[in-house]
Each structure stands twice: as C-alpha cells, then as structure tokens.
Design a protein around this motif. Structure first.
Motif, mmCIF file in Angstrom:
data_model
loop_
_atom_site.group_PDB
_atom_site.id
_atom_site.type_symbol
_atom_site.label_atom_id
_atom_site.label_comp_id
_atom_site.label_asym_id
_atom_site.label_seq_id
_atom_site.Cartn_x
_atom_site.Cartn_y
_atom_site.Cartn_z
ATOM 1 N N ARG A 1 6.668 1.747 -6.610
ATOM 2 C CA ARG A 1 5.304 1.997 -6.148
ATOM 3 C C ARG A 1 5.312 3.165 -5.168
ATOM 4 N NH1 ARG A 1 4.454 1.305 -1.531
ATOM 5 N NH2 ARG A 1 4.514 -0.961 -1.232
ATOM 6 N N VAL A 2 4.477 4.148 -5.413
ATOM 7 C CA VAL A 2 4.489 5.367 -4.601
ATOM 8 C C VAL A 2 4.237 5.045 -3.131
ATOM 9 C CG1 VAL A 2 3.807 6.950 -6.447
ATOM 10 C CG2 VAL A 2 2.042 5.782 -5.108
ATOM 11 N N ASN A 3 4.838 5.850 -2.266
ATOM 12 C CA ASN A 3 4.642 5.727 -0.830
ATOM 13 C C ASN A 3 4.417 7.130 -0.279
ATOM 14 O OD1 ASN A 3 5.383 5.719 2.094
ATOM 15 N ND2 ASN A 3 5.658 3.537 1.695
ATOM 16 N N ALA A 4 3.182 7.406 0.108
ATOM 17 C CA ALA A 4 2.828 8.759 0.567
ATOM 18 C C ALA A 4 3.612 9.165 1.798
ATOM 19 C CB ALA A 4 1.328 8.822 0.849
ATOM 20 N N HIS A 5 3.803 8.223 2.703
ATOM 21 C CA HIS A 5 4.499 8.565 3.939
ATOM 22 C C HIS A 5 5.960 8.893 3.691
ATOM 23 C CE1 HIS A 5 6.549 7.423 7.839
ATOM 24 N NE2 HIS A 5 5.836 8.482 8.143
ATOM 25 N N VAL A 6 6.631 8.070 2.906
ATOM 26 C CA VAL A 6 8.037 8.342 2.614
ATOM 27 C C VAL A 6 8.171 9.664 1.854
ATOM 28 C CG1 VAL A 6 10.110 7.498 1.446
ATOM 29 C CG2 VAL A 6 8.612 5.883 2.615
ATOM 30 N N ASP B 1 0.847 -1.188 0.000
ATOM 31 C CA ASP B 1 0.000 0.000 0.000
ATOM 32 C C ASP B 1 0.885 1.241 0.000
ATOM 33 O OD1 ASP B 1 0.892 0.485 2.653
ATOM 34 O OD2 ASP B 1 -0.732 -0.728 3.471
ATOM 35 N N VAL B 2 0.273 2.416 0.117
ATOM 36 C CA VAL B 2 1.035 3.668 0.063
ATOM 37 C C VAL B 2 1.273 4.258 1.451
ATOM 38 C CG1 VAL B 2 0.187 4.151 -2.255
ATOM 39 C CG2 VAL B 2 -1.014 5.150 -0.282
ATOM 40 N N ASP B 3 1.016 3.484 2.502
ATOM 41 C CA ASP B 3 1.221 3.945 3.883
ATOM 42 C C ASP B 3 0.482 5.254 4.154
ATOM 43 O OD1 ASP B 3 2.724 1.767 4.562
ATOM 44 O OD2 ASP B 3 4.655 2.763 4.355
ATOM 45 N N MET B 4 -0.786 5.285 3.739
ATOM 46 C CA MET B 4 -1.547 6.525 3.859
ATOM 47 C C MET B 4 -1.795 6.899 5.307
ATOM 48 S SD MET B 4 -2.519 8.353 1.253
ATOM 49 C CE MET B 4 -2.209 9.980 1.933
ATOM 50 N N GLU B 5 -2.020 5.895 6.177
ATOM 51 C CA GLU B 5 -2.351 6.198 7.567
ATOM 52 C C GLU B 5 -1.179 6.856 8.288
ATOM 53 O OE1 GLU B 5 -0.024 2.515 8.150
ATOM 54 O OE2 GLU B 5 -1.239 3.406 6.575
#
Length: 554
Positions: A454-459, A155-159
């Motif tokens: 793959r995109v990672n929002a948190h990073v 996932d993109v670690d949105m939380e």
C-alpha cells in the motif's frame, strides 16, 4: 441512499461494475495507415479524404460520414472512420486489411467509467478543510464511523508527506474521465488552461480542436468538459481539491494544474477512440501524469497511445478493475511491458484488499502479476458534480485509488524532476508498506494481491530526501514492525547509515514525549517503547540521515 446507474454492456468496463458481453460503436472503425502509405497520402479531413485510392474507395462504398484523427495524425497515422449507417466492424476491418496499406483495423470498443456512489446519511500539516476528517485514505486516526472496519494508520501518511512537498505549480496532471464541475469553488482555480489557445472560434494552436482552452470533450466533440456523471469530479478532487481554504476537502496535490479531458459520458461509457485521443492530447500538451480510471480488453489503439505516452515521459496511472479476479484489464495490463504505466488496486480503511466494495458482494479489487501498488479506494468522499457545498456522498473502486497514486507520483516528481517515469514507479513500489493487509494475501515482498504494498506518500518522499546525487533511485534505509507489540520498537536497517541516533517520540498532536539516544546497526534493532496504546510520531535522527514514522502502540 444508493445512487443507481444504468450501465451499457461493454468489452471494457469501468473500475467499479461487472463486465458483460463485448460492445462497440456500430458505425465506427479505427484504422492506422502504414508508414510508407501515409508518406504518399494527401490527407484532407475537411473533405473526408485520406488521399489513398484504395481507402477512399472503400470509404465511399461503405458510406463514410466523416473522418476524425486520433491524436495528431502526423504522429499517430491513426483515424476514426464514422459511417452514415451501422456496419459490422469485424468483417469491414477485414476488407480494409486486404488493401495492404493499413497497419491495423479494429472496432471502436466501449469502456465504462468507474466506481459506485453512495449518499451519506445526513511538523504534521493538517489542512483546515472542513471535511478533511472524512478523507481516511489521507489521514486515518481509526475513528471515522460508517465505513466498515477501520484501523488507525491504514492510510498514506499524507499529513506527514505535506511537510516535505505539496506539489509543483508548473506541473500538469491530466485526468481522462467524465469531466469536472468547472465552476466548483474548491477546485476551479486548479484547472489548466491552454496557453496557445484563446476563445475566438479559431484553432489557434493548430491541433485540430477549436477553442480548447480548458481541455476537450470527446463525448460531444466540443471544448466544454463539464461533468454530467459525477465520477470525474470525484476523481479530480482526490488529486487537486484546493487545500487550506476552510471548505470541503483537500487534494493530495496542492499546487499543480489539472488538465480536464472528457472521455466518459453520462451513461458511464467511453469509446476507445475517445480514450486514445485523451492520452495523445495529454502527452502532446505537456502533461507529466495521466490518471485514467477505465479498463478492459487489450486494444491496439490504446496500446499505441500508452506507448506514445511512454516516449513522451508521461506517467500513465490506471486502475486494475473490480471483478475480484486475476484477469488483466487494460490499460493497467500494459504495466507489464511499459515502464511508465502504474497499475493500481484498492484497499479498505483497515488496510485489507477491497473485496468486496460496499456496493456489491461479488466485487473486489482485481489482482495479478501486473499489479504495481494498492491505495485507499473504498468509501472515498469527494466533490459533487451538482453542488458547490455537498460533501454527503462517497464512491468506491480501484478508480478512486488510481488518482491518489497519481497525485503521490506528482509529489515525487516535484522533488526530483530529473527522474524518469520508471524511477518514479520504482520509488512508489520500494516505499510502499508491505504486509499490512490480510496475512494470506499480503506476504513479504511482491504478491499478486497487494503488489509491492500500500503506497505511503511520506515514505516515498523520504526516499527522495535520502537520494544522493550519484544515485538514480534511493533505497529504503529503515523499515519498522508496526504496530508495536510487547512494548518493543523494532527497526530493520539496510546498514547504509549506521551509528548514533536520537529517537524522538511525539504524540499525534505534536507534543514531544521523550528523546533518547540509540545505536543502529545493519539488521534488526530493538528499543523499548513503553507507552500507552495509541498513535505516535517517531523520528530517528542522526547527523547524516533522518527518518519519521507513524507508530501504533498496542
């Protein structure tokens, strides 16, 4: 039960069905007038006159019905000629070119809009939205059934990202698609309204459109961009469904306004003229980001519009298409030449490139040298265009990956509004997770199948936190080897922030398990990680730098 759509054969296909032979609107032609000729022209669209004798004579001979501007013609010098009867636009274009006063003439090609739909059988910030547990692309604990092979943390670690940024309320995100269920309670409050326009039957802001208070519909050429297909409502919800309201879903961006631009009709087709107009409108009305899940062959009018968006510092996020090949489709293909365009591919709930999607054994996320990043795009649940309460359907396509990347880009920009579109794209690329897909495709560094990863929002947002005042784009200080095998946690450091760190381990529910002190130097660093199999949150914290990871122990 699968919902079946009938698709119009098109030169441009949406990001979820197979492409067939070329198609165009048979009584349309797009032209752009040369600068010198335009300066002497006397444009009068009410009288269907361009004020250039050669063009007006040709229009009269061919039986012009009416003339529409594409964008604001004072800026674009581009027009859509609509004839009373069908023409052969290829041969007619040659007649216009011989006039010597136009820069180009081309058919008004047809695009189709994107993704197939399936009906479903009946610290950390986790929103209370009732169906957030179906949004595996945002938060994937590895337990959701019915969506193929699932891997925790794909996932993109949105939380984790929401702990840093949830969106700028003053930012406008434009969506060019099939419109929106404008009254849906889980998104209605997010709709952008034109501050220069009122519902009074007049063109208050002088843009040629009457009462465009809530965007515009180029399908019916009116001010009501209501969705009659469903694709646009799904796309808009991915970006901006209202979060923490105890109903349905949570958008990746919680605050920004959504500009609804309808270019896609109920038959899943869109003309190039409608697409171009939506791009110009977004740029002219202050949108910072445009999400467009359409694509096809290269076109001058779309290329001009994408370049115009670049001059207006608007990020243009586009899908790669779903034909499982390396053929460039546009506007995504313009990422190779324009720094504001981001080409997006799709991943599955196990982090593999989507090939195939659930709706066709021959489908697959397109690949190629122009691909920037990939994002979750298969089995994407979302808002319904016919119901305020239904959450029983999902879509699949690079169409669905595209708005998620657009939303993450908006969070980066909210953190650093001084960034250029290219810098935002660079952060997305540099912060993407590499080598999470199939080993044969997702090799170290850039590859044609997964792009930069793959995109990672948190990073990505950690990048923004680590950006120094004198740096244009931050660099990724730490990378980890994930999942953790053989009970060893490996950290790869660039060496910009060496020294003593606290290594804090939390369970996925937020409970602290252990804290230890470690030294980190440039290169590879290994630490014991003797915990049961499962998901953990690991924080590396020093006086000058903090980094948070989601870690899977196996």
């Amino acid at each position: 039960m699968k919902t079946i759509f009938t698709f119009l054969a098109a030169a441009v296909s949406y990001c979820g069905v197979a492409q067939s032979e070329a198609s165009f609107v048979k009584n349309h032609l797009i032209i752009k007038i040369k600068d010198a000729s335009y300066r002497s022209a006397r444009i009068n669209l009410q009288q269907n006159k361009l004020g250039i004798t050669k063009l007006d004579n040709l229009n009269m001979q061919l039986g012009i019905g009416h003339i529409e501007q594409i964008g604001q013609h004072q800026n674009t010098k581009t027009f859509l000629l609509v004839y009373q009867n069908d023409i052969d636009p290829v041969s007619v274009a040659k007649s216009y070119k011989t006039s010597g006063v136009i820069a180009y003439a081309e058919p008004d090609m047809i695009a189709q809009g994107g993704g197939e739909k399936m009906e479903m059988p009946k610290s950390q910030i986790i929103p209370n939205d009732l169906r957030f547990n179906r949004q595996w692309g945002l938060y994937n604990p590895g337990t959701q059934p019915g969506i193929g092979t699932v891997t925790a943390d794909a996932d993109v670690d949105m939380e984790l990202a929401w702990d840093i940024e949830t969106g700028d309320p003053d930012m406008i995100i434009a969506i060019s698609d099939s419109g929106l269920r404008l009254t849906h309670p889980d998104i209605a409050s997010r709709i952008w309204t034109n501050p220069l326009e009122t519902l009074n039957g007049l063109d208050d802001d002088g843009n040629g459109l009457i009462d465009d208070v809530k965007g515009w519909d180029w399908v019916f050429n009116d001010n009501d961009p209501t969705d009659d297909l469903g694709h646009g409502t799904n796309i808009a919800g991915i970006i901006g469904a209202v979060a923490n309201n105890n109903i349905l879903f949570a958008g990746a961006n919680w605050n920004s306004k959504l500009m609804i631009l309808k270019s896609l009709n109920a038959s899943n087709s869109a003309t190039y003229s409608a697409m171009a107009n939506s791009i110009y409108y977004a740029a002219d009305h202050g949108a910072k980001i445009l999400s467009m899940s359409l694509g096809g062959t290269a076109s001058i009018v779309i290329g001009d519009a994408a370049a115009y968006a670049n001059t207006h510092n608007m990020i243009f996020v586009a899908c790669m298409m779903n034909f499982n090949n390396d053929t460039p489709y546009y506007p995504a293909g313009y990422s190779a030449e324009l720094p504001n365009v981001i080409a997006v591919g799709s991943t599955n709930p196990d982090d593999s490139r989507t090939a195939p999607f659930f709706w066709s054994a021959t489908s697959g996320s397109n690949y190629g040298s122009h691909l920037n990043v990939v994002a979750p795009g298969n089995y994407t649940y979302g808002l319904d265009y016919q119901s305020d309460t239904s959450a029983a359907s999902y879509w699949g396509g690079t169409s669905q990956a595209t708005p998620l990347v657009a939303a993450i880009a908006s969070l980066i920009w909210a953190q650093h509004p001084s960034y250029t579109p290219e810098q935002v794209r660079t952060v997305l690329e540099n912060s993407a997770q590499d080598q999470v897909g199939k080993p044969a495709e997702d090799v170290a560094g850039f590859d044609q199948y997964m792009g930069h990863g793959r995109v990672n929002a948190h990073v990505a947002l950690q990048y923004t936190l680590a950006t120094k005042e004198n740096e244009s784009v931050a660099t990724q200080e730490f990378q980890i080897i994930n999942p953790v095998n053989q009970k060893t946690f490996q950290v790869l450091s660039k060496g910009n922030h060496p020294g003593r760190y606290s290594l804090i381990v939390h369970a996925i529910d937020g409970k602290e398990i252990n804290t230890s002190n470690v030294n980190i130097a440039a290169g590879e660093n290994k630490f014991p990680f003797d915990y049961p199999a499962g998901n953990y949150i690991v924080t590396l914290k020093s006086e000058s730098y903090t980094k948070i990871f989601r870690v899977i122990a196996q």
